[in-house]
Write a protein that holds these residues in place. Structure first.
Motif, short mmCIF file in Angstrom:
data_model
loop_
_atom_site.label_atom_id
_atom_site.label_comp_id
_atom_site.label_asym_id
_atom_site.label_seq_id
_atom_site.Cartn_x
_atom_site.Cartn_y
_atom_site.Cartn_z
N VAL A 230 -5.13 -0.47 -0.94
CA VAL A 230 -5.84 -0.10 0.29
C VAL A 230 -6.86 -1.18 0.63
O VAL A 230 -6.97 -1.60 1.79
CB VAL A 230 -6.51 1.29 0.15
N GLN B 62 -5.04 -4.18 1.95
CA GLN B 62 -4.58 -3.94 3.32
C GLN B 62 -5.74 -4.06 4.30
O GLN B 62 -5.59 -4.67 5.37
CB GLN B 62 -3.94 -2.56 3.45
N HIS C 7 -3.46 1.97 -6.24
CA HIS C 7 -3.46 2.38 -4.84
C HIS C 7 -4.77 1.99 -4.16
O HIS C 7 -4.77 1.48 -3.02
CB HIS C 7 -3.21 3.89 -4.70
N GLU D 7 0.83 -1.20 0.00
CA GLU D 7 0.00 0.00 0.00
C GLU D 7 0.87 1.25 0.00
O GLU D 7 0.58 2.22 -0.72
CB GLU D 7 -0.94 0.00 1.22
#
Length: 185
Positions: free
Chosen positions: A82, A85, A78, A58
Motif C-alpha cells: 500500500v 502504491q 500488504h 498491492e
C-alpha cells in the motif's frame, strides 16, 4: 360522464414556504456546484507503468493478507505494498498535468452553441454546431485552470488527434455530466 383531472394540485406557496423539509432541500439545491471533470495528462510512461505495477503488487499482497489474516508477514507485506502504491501515485501526480473543467450554466452553454452554428456541410452531417469554432471557446470557457481560446486552439491543432479529442471530449462531457438518479423513491 365527467372529465377526470389529470394534473396534481399545486400546493399553496405559503404551505411550501412553511415546510421546513422543503426549505432545507431547496437550500441544498440552490447551493449545488456545477459538475467538474478532470483530464490528466502524463507523458512519463515509466511513472505510469510503475503505478500499474504497484497496483498489481498491492492487489496480490491484499489477497494474500485476506487469505491469511493471522500471518503477520502477509499483513506487513500488504502494508508495504500500500505504501509503495501511494508512493507510485505521488510520483505519477508529480509528473502529470491535471486540467479541470466545470460545466457552464445552461443559458451560457446554449448561447455558445447558438453562436457557433454549423457550416452547411456540418449541418448535412448532422452537427448542431461548428466544432471547429466552438471547441476552443468551450474549452476556454469551461476551464478552471485558465486555458485561453488561443491556447485551446493551439492544443487542438498541434496535439495528436486522440489527445485533442480527449481535450474536446472532456470540455463537452462536463456539460453533459449527470449526477442524478431517477430511481424509484
Amino acid at each position: 360522464m365527467t372529465a377526470r383531472k389529470t394534473t396534481a394540485p399545486t400546493p399553496p406557496a405559503a404551505a411550501v414556504a412553511a415546510d421546513a423539509h422543503w426549505a432545507a432541500t431547496r437550500e441544498r439545491l440552490m447551493a449545488r456546484a456545477r459538475p467538474v471533470l478532470k483530464l490528466t495528462i502524463c507523458d512519463d510512461n515509466e511513472a505510469k507503468q510503475a503505478l500499474n505495477n504497484a497496483r498489481y503488487l498491492e492487489q496480490q499482497a491484499k489477497s494474500e493478507a485476506e487469505r491469511n489474516p493471522d500471518d503477520e508477514a502477509a499483513q506487513a507485506a500488504h502494508r508495504a505494498a500500500v505504501t509503495a502504491q501511494n508512493d507510485a501515485q505521488a510520483a505519477l501526480d508529480a509528473v502529470s498535468i491535471p486540467l479541470r473543467f466545470q460545466a457552464l450554466d445552461r443559458k451560457t452553454y446554449k448561447e455558445l452553441l447558438a453562436a457557433h452554428r454549423p457550416t452547411e456541410e456540418q449541418a448535412e452531417d448532422g452537427y448542431d454546431f461548428n466544432l471547429d469554432t466552438l471547441g476552443p471557446v468551450l474549452i476556454a470557457a469551461s476551464s478552471l485552470d485558465g486555458i485561453t481560446e488561443e491556447d485551446a486552439a493551439t492544443f487542438l491543432d498541434t496535439w495528436a488527434n486522440a489527445e485533442a479529442e480527449a481535450l474536446l471530449n472532456t470540455a463537452f462531457g462536463v456539460q453533459r455530466e449527470d449526477r442524478m438518479d431517477l430511481g424509484k423513491g
